[in-house]
Design a protein around this motif. Structure first.
Motif, PDB file in Angstrom:
ATOM      1  N   THR A   1       0.953  -1.114   0.334  1.00 55.06           N
ATOM      2  CA  THR A   1       0.499   0.303  -0.493  1.00 55.06           C
ATOM      3  C   THR A   1       1.104   1.524  -0.370  1.00 55.06           C
ATOM      4  O   THR A   1       0.407   2.299  -0.801  1.00 55.06           O
ATOM      5  CB  THR A   1      -0.917  -0.216   1.483  1.00 55.06           C
ATOM      6  N   GLY A   2       1.665   1.169   0.230  1.00 56.78           N
ATOM      7  CA  GLY A   2       3.021   2.332   0.211  1.00 56.78           C
ATOM      8  C   GLY A   2       2.943   2.630   1.844  1.00 56.78           C
ATOM      9  O   GLY A   2       3.581   4.281   1.969  1.00 56.78           O
ATOM     10  N   ILE A   3       1.923   2.096   2.694  1.00 59.16           N
ATOM     11  CA  ILE A   3       1.816   2.833   3.877  1.00 59.16           C
ATOM     12  C   ILE A   3       3.128   3.274   5.053  1.00 59.16           C
ATOM     13  O   ILE A   3       3.493   1.812   4.703  1.00 59.16           O
ATOM     14  CB  ILE A   3       0.618   2.774   4.281  1.00 59.16           C
ATOM     15  N   ILE A   4       3.547   4.617   5.335  1.00 57.70           N
ATOM     16  CA  ILE A   4       4.243   4.091   6.434  1.00 57.70           C
ATOM     17  C   ILE A   4       3.644   3.503   7.523  1.00 57.70           C
ATOM     18  O   ILE A   4       3.030   4.706   8.532  1.00 57.70           O
ATOM     19  CB  ILE A   4       5.242   5.529   6.415  1.00 57.70           C
ATOM     20  N   TRP A   5       4.357   2.840   8.578  1.00 50.37           N
ATOM     21  CA  TRP A   5       4.519   2.819   9.823  1.00 50.37           C
ATOM     22  C   TRP A   5       5.182   2.656  11.011  1.00 50.37           C
ATOM     23  O   TRP A   5       6.565   2.589  10.765  1.00 50.37           O
ATOM     24  CB  TRP A   5       3.721   0.790  10.066  1.00 50.37           C
ATOM     25  N   ILE A   6       5.251   3.525  12.338  1.00 50.57           N
ATOM     26  CA  ILE A   6       6.103   3.756  13.133  1.00 50.57           C
ATOM     27  C   ILE A   6       6.001   2.983  14.677  1.00 50.57           C
ATOM     28  O   ILE A   6       4.419   2.432  14.520  1.00 50.57           O
ATOM     29  CB  ILE A   6       6.244   5.092  13.482  1.00 50.57           C
ATOM     30  N   LEU A   7       7.007   1.838  14.448  1.00 47.41           N
ATOM     31  CA  LEU A   7       6.381   1.128  15.871  1.00 47.41           C
ATOM     32  C   LEU A   7       7.728   1.736  16.427  1.00 47.41           C
ATOM     33  O   LEU A   7       8.842   2.055  16.986  1.00 47.41           O
ATOM     34  CB  LEU A   7       7.100  -0.392  15.097  1.00 47.41           C
ATOM     35  N   ASP A   8       6.832   1.956  18.648  1.00 37.66           N
ATOM     36  CA  ASP A   8       7.761   2.862  18.619  1.00 37.66           C
ATOM     37  C   ASP A   8       6.497   2.055  20.549  1.00 37.66           C
ATOM     38  O   ASP A   8       6.314   1.231  20.345  1.00 37.66           O
ATOM     39  CB  ASP A   8       7.105   4.788  19.172  1.00 37.66           C
ATOM     40  N   TYR A   9       7.272   3.205  21.260  1.00 38.04           N
ATOM     41  CA  TYR A   9       7.573   1.859  22.696  1.00 38.04           C
ATOM     42  C   TYR A   9       7.053   4.140  23.587  1.00 38.04           C
ATOM     43  O   TYR A   9       7.638   4.514  24.058  1.00 38.04           O
ATOM     44  CB  TYR A   9       8.152   2.112  23.783  1.00 38.04           C
ATOM     45  N   PRO A  10       5.348   4.681  23.273  1.00 39.87           N
ATOM     46  CA  PRO A  10       5.056   5.826  23.760  1.00 39.87           C
ATOM     47  C   PRO A  10       5.372   5.730  25.861  1.00 39.87           C
ATOM     48  O   PRO A  10       5.055   6.896  25.979  1.00 39.87           O
ATOM     49  CB  PRO A  10       4.051   5.782  23.333  1.00 39.87           C
TER      50      PRO A  10
END
Length: 61
Positions: free
Chosen positions: A35-44
């Motif tokens: 899809t070209g969608i950018i995702w962010i994996l973080d630890y808020p």
């Protein structure tokens, strides 16, 4: 859905392509190659023991 938490976040990140890692912010950027969608994996909640729950969310445009 635009955000996933915990184990679901980690499972979904496994099928994405890693783009870059920001070690200062405890964040990893992924792209969904379909899809070209950018995702962010973080630890808020990184101040918690163990870094808190992981969160996978769509990057703001």
């Amino acid at each position: 859905m635009d955000e996933y938490l915990g184990e679901e976040a980690l499972r979904r990140a496994e099928v994405l392509t890693k783009v870059r890692v920001d070690v200062d912010c405890w964040a990893t950027e992924f792209v969904d190659t379909d899809t070209g969608i950018i995702w962010i994996l973080d630890y808020p909640e990184s101040e918690l023991q163990g870094g808190g729950l992981p969160r996978l969310h769509k990057k703001d445009p």
